[in-house]
Design an enzyme around this catalytic site. Sequence first.
Site, PDB file in Angstrom:
ATOM      1  N   GLY A 388      75.135  93.360  -1.609  1.00  0.00           N
ATOM      2  CA  GLY A 388      76.686  93.066  -1.958  1.00  0.00           C
ATOM      3  C   GLY A 388      76.938  91.789  -1.818  1.00  0.00           C
ATOM      4  CB  SER A 389      80.528  90.211  -1.740  1.00  0.00           C
ATOM      5  OG  SER A 389      80.848  90.720  -2.741  1.00  0.00           O
TER       6      SER A 389
END
Length: 695
Positions: A388-389
Amino acid sequence: MGNKKKKKKTQLPFRINILFFVVFLMFTVLILQLGVVQILNGEAFQEEIDRTVKDTTKIPVPRGKIYDSNHNVIVDNKPLYSITYTPAKGTQAEDRLEVAEKLSKYISMDDEKKYLDKLTERNKKEYWYLKNKEEADNRLSEKEAADLDNAEQYNTILDRITKDEISGFSKQELEVIAIKKELDKAYSLTPQIVKNDDVTAEEYAKVSEHLDVLPGVNATTDWNRDFPFGETINSLLGTITTQEQGILAEKEQYYLTRGYSRNDRVGKSGLEEYYEDVLRGTKEQIQYTTTKSGEVVGTETVVEGSRGKDLVLSIDMEFQEEVDKIVREELKAAVQSHPYDNKYLKDALAVVMNPQTGELLAVSGQTRDGNEYSNAAYKTLYDAHRPGSIVKGATVLAGLESGVISPGQRFNDSPIKISGTPKKGSYSSSIGVVDDQDALKRSSNVYMFYIALKMGGENRYPFPNGNKASFNTEAWQKMRNYFQQFGLGVKTGIDFPYESVGFEGDSMNRAGLLMDFAIGQYDTYTTMQLAQYVSTIANDGYRVRPHFLKEIREPSKSGKDLGSIYRSENTDILNRVQMDQSYIDRVQEGFRRVFQEPGGTGYGYYHSKDYNAVGKTGTAQNEVYKDGKKLAETENLSLVGYAPYDEPEMAFAIIAPDTGKGTSYKINHMIGTRILDAYFDLKEERDKEKNEEKE
């Protein structure tokens, strides 16, 4: 008369000459014979002497201990009674059976699961054969035997022993068979453990008293590995083989050429395997003098044995136990918060390391099977997940260093629609216009999408929705090359036998997939890789090798304190990212804003803390499959960071895969805040104790 005397005088020297000549011939023969012995047959005779007179056996020694960074023992050697058997050369099966029958009077092998149930049909047939040898041999005719070698004859006879004949053994006979089975494993002049981990004091005493009637048997002490801290990081510490297993079959020649015996115990996983050469120690070597018949007539210790060197790890067990507790409690809490949504949540993983030295401070993996929870720290190295981020720091740096964006460049966070690809946007529709640092703070997906598009050669901004994007597939390798400089997608170099490098998705000619890659939703990485990545950012672009080992120590003479330092593990800088320092500074500032400024995705959890932590939050969409069928769409919750901001002394990575989609329980932040609190609370407590000691 005068002539007779003269004649006698002349005969005497002649006789002496004859005598001298005979003696000369005898010496000549002796010298020739000696020459034949020394020159022609000397080597063969010497081999015979060496083979029959002197043999050296090597006695195993306890392994080195393992300590934590505060010198607490975390792997020890637990002493135990042991009954061993060392056969003389030329020992036959009949001799071993006789020893087994005598030994059965003093030790018990009645544990069915451990001994009796493991007896094979062949073990029983071999026993029956020895007890009924004449009858058994008669089952093979001379004509049949003529066409078979000795081994084939023996196996044929065993085949002709019926099941009925081996089905009526008493329990006492079965115990004799079990003992003989262990005796048969022994090599000449090499101790073989017959029984050790369950020898009673009474058995030890009885065998000791009757060694004179038990040739080759000895009552001694052995050891097993002991773990004072329980199972906490056992999956990383590793295991060793049993003596029954001996050296690993797949590495037999490797071990044998390094002085191991086949029944030696060796590290077969984890740090026990990785540091086998250090932990193994130096075997005691005893030279046996034997007669040609194999009878031992003398012994001499030619090399004093010493146990293995000790490992001092960088792991802080007090902190490690607290991290384990935190991760397990939060995994339970997350499962219980939304039981239905979180039914696929099985693991929670965390790594804490010193970003400047690479020393691992705590490595925790907690896993569940239904309502049962257990330690699985190895998953931080073995299991890779979509991050993810949290990888957006690497994406921004790739954009800055490649020149596709400039420092402070701004993009409007508005969803992008590429032809043939679903609309892609950020988690929030209210992010607005952001630069590179605020894109990290607010976790803008769209900003990262534009970096990916520009890396692929698509420079239109804003991108005209519905159009087909220009895309050069070389952008895949270019982007991955930047990521790999941080340790993402490559081995971290950790001192461990195995680590996954994660999964690299297909480099397809689709801009949309590179956009997914840019926000951490394509390739997968391990928790250890993510810890190295954030440490590299914290350490101004220097990627250091994570390591468990802090020091190697010589074995202590007293057996209580640590010995002298044999080797210290230095910081190993693997590379410096090829990026301008000012760009790294910008990402560091972006990470600070995430935790410390209003609007940052981690602000609510960290801004009020005294330790001034910084980092990046992450959420990745993830699908759960079974037998090729998609069961559910879930999310991976992740977090990376370090503290303090100015002089980082600890960095961390956390990932909880397959949480409920959109769950309100943020397990990543709950673990993160508690780990940070625990680290700095423990530091404060220890600093206070040191100051009090000084006063």
